[in-house]
Design a protein around this motif. Structure first.
Motif, short mmCIF file in Angstrom:
data_model
loop_
_atom_site.label_atom_id
_atom_site.label_comp_id
_atom_site.label_asym_id
_atom_site.label_seq_id
_atom_site.Cartn_x
_atom_site.Cartn_y
_atom_site.Cartn_z
N SER A 103 9.10 1.41 11.96
CA SER A 103 10.52 1.70 11.77
C SER A 103 11.00 1.05 10.48
O SER A 103 10.57 -0.05 10.12
CB SER A 103 11.32 1.17 12.95
N VAL A 104 11.91 1.74 9.78
CA VAL A 104 12.50 1.17 8.57
C VAL A 104 13.96 0.78 8.83
O VAL A 104 14.68 0.44 7.88
CB VAL A 104 12.41 2.16 7.38
N GLU A 105 14.35 0.83 10.08
CA GLU A 105 15.73 0.48 10.43
C GLU A 105 16.02 -0.97 10.02
O GLU A 105 15.29 -1.90 10.36
CB GLU A 105 15.97 0.64 11.92
N GLY A 106 17.10 -1.16 9.26
CA GLY A 106 17.50 -2.48 8.83
C GLY A 106 16.78 -2.99 7.60
O GLY A 106 17.10 -4.07 7.10
N TYR A 119 11.33 1.34 0.74
CA TYR A 119 11.96 0.18 1.38
C TYR A 119 11.08 -1.05 1.21
O TYR A 119 9.84 -0.95 1.11
CB TYR A 119 12.14 0.43 2.88
N CYS A 165 6.76 7.33 10.37
CA CYS A 165 8.12 6.80 10.46
C CYS A 165 8.97 7.86 11.13
O CYS A 165 9.54 8.73 10.46
CB CYS A 165 8.68 6.48 9.07
N GLY A 166 9.01 7.82 12.45
CA GLY A 166 9.71 8.87 13.19
C GLY A 166 9.01 10.20 12.99
O GLY A 166 7.84 10.35 13.31
#
Length: 397
Positions: A103-106, A119, A165-166
């Motif tokens: 995940s690249v969330e945050g 990212y 990633c998703g």
């Protein structure tokens, strides 16, 4: 076992364990499935395959004999991959491990381009997440291109593994303690001429790298592919003419970045490092120079005439891009006089590359196509004889 024969592909899903107790049954099902789709090479999805014995491997060998191209086996677990590797099957089949999902969330966004976003992943790694819809083959091709470029001595970010990633694919790269030349120049505009010269010196040095035959994709083939995607817009004679214009560029096997501009060049402790090598290949250095001409002088040409201080897609103002190109080309060519002649050679080819690339992009509205076709007929086709003659006079070290 189940199969999916759609979208021009045959996917065979293996499940559970394959050993002496069921290998003959699996073999028959494999051959029956492949027999119904001999026009495509099957892809074997091993995501749910827990184990495969020597008997199961022999069943796969029977399947392989019917195809000239390697059969692809994807989504193998580490345990099953080890079996393929130890037995030498990774030399006979195109075997891919299952991808870890991240995940690249945050995470901090540190860059963005046409094909995806970059990212900060860990203190030592960054991740490029490709746009949804970009295929695994395209992602793997970029990773392989970056790896080969690094081995050839091109200063570039070292690629690691491919991840999910998703719904998108991503590639993990080393984390460069660097900024793009766009960022450096915007922070300190007085450095523009220095980095224009430095990037020209680097490109000229890269253009001395001789790529062994077949080690990288042909840069010319990418140009042909773009042309061939436009058969609905041009007559067969015009398609052939555009092919001929690219054919006139003498064949060479030098390293070509194919997307060389300030957003894809990073400065790290005084060293320039390249990123985004998805289109890198082997060819004539003129191809790189045509692409640079397109980026610095043609994209946004209408806007730059009216608002030279407007910001371009690479993050510099149009006025800065004009000056960057002037210094860059004079440095590359060795003199202002040689640069002037090179500009004359590059201009019609730049328009050809710019307009056909734009037309082949899926996001360009169809209503623009007729306008761009007329521009090619006006700016390119009347100059074909001069274009074919001019590229033959260019010599590289």
């Amino acid at each position: 076992m189940r199969t999916d024969n759609s979208n021009g592909m045959l996917t065979i899903y293996l499940e559970g364990r394959i050993d002496s107790s069921n290998a003959l049954e699996v073999e028959k099902e494999l051959l029956d499935a492949a027999g119904d789709a001999q026009d495509v090479v099957p892809v074997i999805d091993a995501a749910n395959l827990a184990y495969i014995s020597s008997a199961g491997l022999r069943a796969l060998m029977k399947l392989r004999k019917g195809y000239k191209k390697p059969v692809r086996i994807i989504n193998t677990s580490p345990e099953v991959y080890d079996i393929f590797e130890v037995t030498g099957f990774t030399e006979l089949f195109d075997v891919k491990k299952s991808l870890r999902n991240v995940s690249v969330e945050g995470l901090e966004l540190i860059g963005e381009g046409a094909n995806g976003k970059v990212y900060r992943f860990t203190p030592d790694e960054m991740i490029k997440v490709f746009r949804e819809g970009i295929s695994m083959d395209t992602v793997e091709a970029e990773r392989e291109s970056s790896k080969k470029a690094f081995l050839f001595g091109v200063p570039c970010a070292i690629p690691f593994d491919t991840v999910l990633c998703g719904e998108s694919y991503g590639t993990i790269y080393e984390m460069l303690k660097a900024k793009t030349l766009t960022e450096v120049i915007r922070a300190n505009p007085d450095t523009l001429e220095h980095y224009a010269k430095e990037s020209a010196v680097l490109l000229k040095k890269m253009h001395t790298i001789e790529v062994p035959e077949g080690q990288m994709q042909s840069a010319a083939n990418l140009l042909y592919h773009t042309i061939d995607s436009l058969t609905e817009d041009f007559t067969p004679e015009e398609i052939a003419l555009m092919h001929r214009l690219y054919d006139a560029i003498p064949k060479m096997n030098r390293f070509i970045h194919n997307d060389y501009h300030t957003k894809n060049i990073m400065e790290s402790e005084g060293e320039l490092i390249l990123i985004d090598l998805g289109d890198a290949g082997a060819g004539n250095p003129l191809i790189d120079l045509i692409h640079c001409y397109m980026v610095y002088l043609l994209i946004g040409s209408g806007t730059r005439e009216n608002t030279p201080e407007g910001i371009s897609f690479i993050g510099l103002s149009y006025g800065q891009m004009n000056r960057f190109w002037e210094v860059f080309l004079s440095t590359y060519c060795g003199s202002g006089e040689e640069a002037e002649r090179m500009n004359q050679i590059l201009e019609p080819y730049g328009w050809l590359m710019y307009l056909t690339t734009a037309m082949s992009h899926p996001l360009l509205p169809k209503e623009y196509h007729s306008k761009y076709v007329e521009m090619i007929r006006e700016k390119v086709f009347p100059n074909t004889k001069e274009m074919e003659a001019s590229v033959k006079e260019v010599r590289f070290e």
